[in-house]
Design an enzyme around this catalytic site. Structure first.
Site, PDB file in Angstrom:
ATOM      1  CG  HIS A 110      -1.407   5.374  -0.127  1.00 20.53           C
ATOM      2  ND1 HIS A 110      -2.113   5.777   0.992  1.00 20.53           N
ATOM      3  CD2 HIS A 110      -2.232   4.531  -0.794  1.00 20.53           C
ATOM      4  CE1 HIS A 110      -3.302   5.188   0.995  1.00 20.53           C
ATOM      5  NE2 HIS A 110      -3.384   4.432  -0.077  1.00 20.53           N
ATOM      6  CG  ASN A 145      -0.890   8.354   3.522  1.00 23.92           C
ATOM      7  OD1 ASN A 145      -1.157   7.280   2.999  1.00 23.92           O
ATOM      8  ND2 ASN A 145      -0.327   9.348   2.851  1.00 23.92           N
ATOM      9  NE  ARG A 180      -3.919   1.865   2.588  1.00 23.28           N
ATOM     10  CZ  ARG A 180      -3.931   2.845   3.487  1.00 23.28           C
ATOM     11  NH1 ARG A 180      -2.928   2.951   4.371  1.00 23.28           N
ATOM     12  NH2 ARG A 180      -4.919   3.729   3.525  1.00 23.28           N
ATOM     13  CG  HIS A 209      -8.279  -3.634  -1.746  1.00 24.38           C
ATOM     14  ND1 HIS A 209      -9.300  -2.710  -1.898  1.00 24.38           N
ATOM     15  CD2 HIS A 209      -7.163  -2.912  -1.468  1.00 24.38           C
ATOM     16  CE1 HIS A 209      -8.826  -1.494  -1.719  1.00 24.38           C
ATOM     17  NE2 HIS A 209      -7.531  -1.586  -1.459  1.00 24.38           N
TER      18      HIS A 209
END
Length: 332
Positions: free
Chosen positions: A70, A98, A66, A197
């Site tokens: 990001h 975040n 992740r 996911h």
């Protein structure tokens, strides 16, 4: 105990041997052999530390993956996400996507420290993020691919970019697709990368509206399987429990496979941003069905999309720097 842990790490590293996808980067400045001469042990050092971290906590694989997402969606893949606030820099760690959820920074610190001992100021934090994401995927049973390398680190961060560019759990399908296209990614990339996911967790606060007030009418989301919704409400009340964690893929939460897509077809996607892949676009739904039926196709597309995402606006040549530590820029 130490011997058994070492054996586990050795076995975990063997996981990197299976199917390896090799894709050509569309950025000629990045290539997998970048550190072969300047830091031959770089990839093994990253792999070893990630394997140890994931052996200690399986959830860490999703957390490290992740972080790469990001980072790349804000100013490109330049490790701006890793910077703490200092010297006029306002950290991206405090952004809505975040805050209270981005994690794994200590693992990256350990990797950087080991690399600095082996080959000082040679391997960028941006490349560490890309490698850790790949290694985390493989350790979870996902595809292997060659990571194009040669990124340099940003000397700045963008809190506003982090707040505005990263897809949010409650975004509409059109908004999510627009954010992907802004980065040069397409619908296939959106659906394939959403497949990440298949591992990891999400907080109650990220999907609560689906359980109680999806459209501002105090009613649950009609696209969510109601028996599944009832289970979720047990630990995600109308108020409180914001940080309670739920598996994004409750069938095989630590295995990188296509069960995430099967759950979407059963109306059991946890996040709104998951379920809209089947309810708001015929093209997206068709891809979800393909991936649900063909795990190999999903893994192939995911690996290709990860290489493509890793090519978003990298700093190369004399741009940026190679940080000594990932949390702050070098002293001038």
């Amino acid at each position: 105990m130490a011997r058994s842990m070492s054996f586990f790490i050795f076995i975990a590293l063997l996981a990197f041997a299976p199917i390896c996808f090799s894709f050509k980067s569309n950025n000629d400045n990045l290539y997998p052999q970048y550190y072969y001469k300047s830091c031959p042990q770089a990839l093994e050092i990253v792999k070893s530390v990630v394997a140890k971290a994931v052996a200690k906590e399986s959830r860490m694989a999703a957390s490290l993956l992740r972080l790469h997402f990001h980072d790349c969606f804000v100013k490109g893949c330049d490790a701006s996400l890793l910077l703490d606030s200092s010297n006029g820099i306002v950290t991206e760690k405090g952004s809505n996507p975040n805050k209270n959820s981005a994690r794994g920074f200590e693992v990256l610190d350990e990797i950087k420290s080991a690399l600095e001992k082996e080959c000082p100021q040679t391997v960028s934090c941006a490349d560490i993020l890309a490698l850790a994401a790949r290694d985390s995927t493989v350790l979870s049973g996902g595809p292997n691919w060659e990571v194009p390398l040669g990124r340099r680190d940003s000397r700045s961060a963008s809190l506003s970019g982090s707040n505005n560019n990263i897809p949010a759990p409650n975004n509409t399908f059109d908004s999510i697709l627009s954010k992907f296209k802004r980065q040069g990614l397409d619908l296939v990339d959106l659906v394939a990368l959403s497949g990440s996911h298949t591992i990891g967790n999400s907080r109650c606060v990220s999907f609560r509206q689906r359980l109680y007030n999806q459209s501002g009418n105090n009613k649950p989301d009609s696209t969510l399987d109601q028996s599944y919704a009832a289970q979720l409400r047990n630990r995600c009340p109308k108020s409180g429990g914001d940080q309670n964690l739920f598996f994004l893929d409750f069938v095989s939460p630590t295995k990188f496979d296509n069960s995430y897509f099967k759950l979407l077809l059963a109306s059991k996607g946890l996040l709104n941003s998951d379920q809209v892949l089947t309810t708001k676009s015929e093209e997206s739904l068709a891809l979800v069905k393909q991936y649900a039926e063909d795990n190999a196709l999903f893994l192939d597309h995911f690996a290709k999309s990860m290489v493509k995402m890793g090519n978003i606006s990298p700093l190369t040549g004399s741009s940026g720097e190679i940080r000594k530590t990932c949390r702050k820029i070098n002293s001038s």
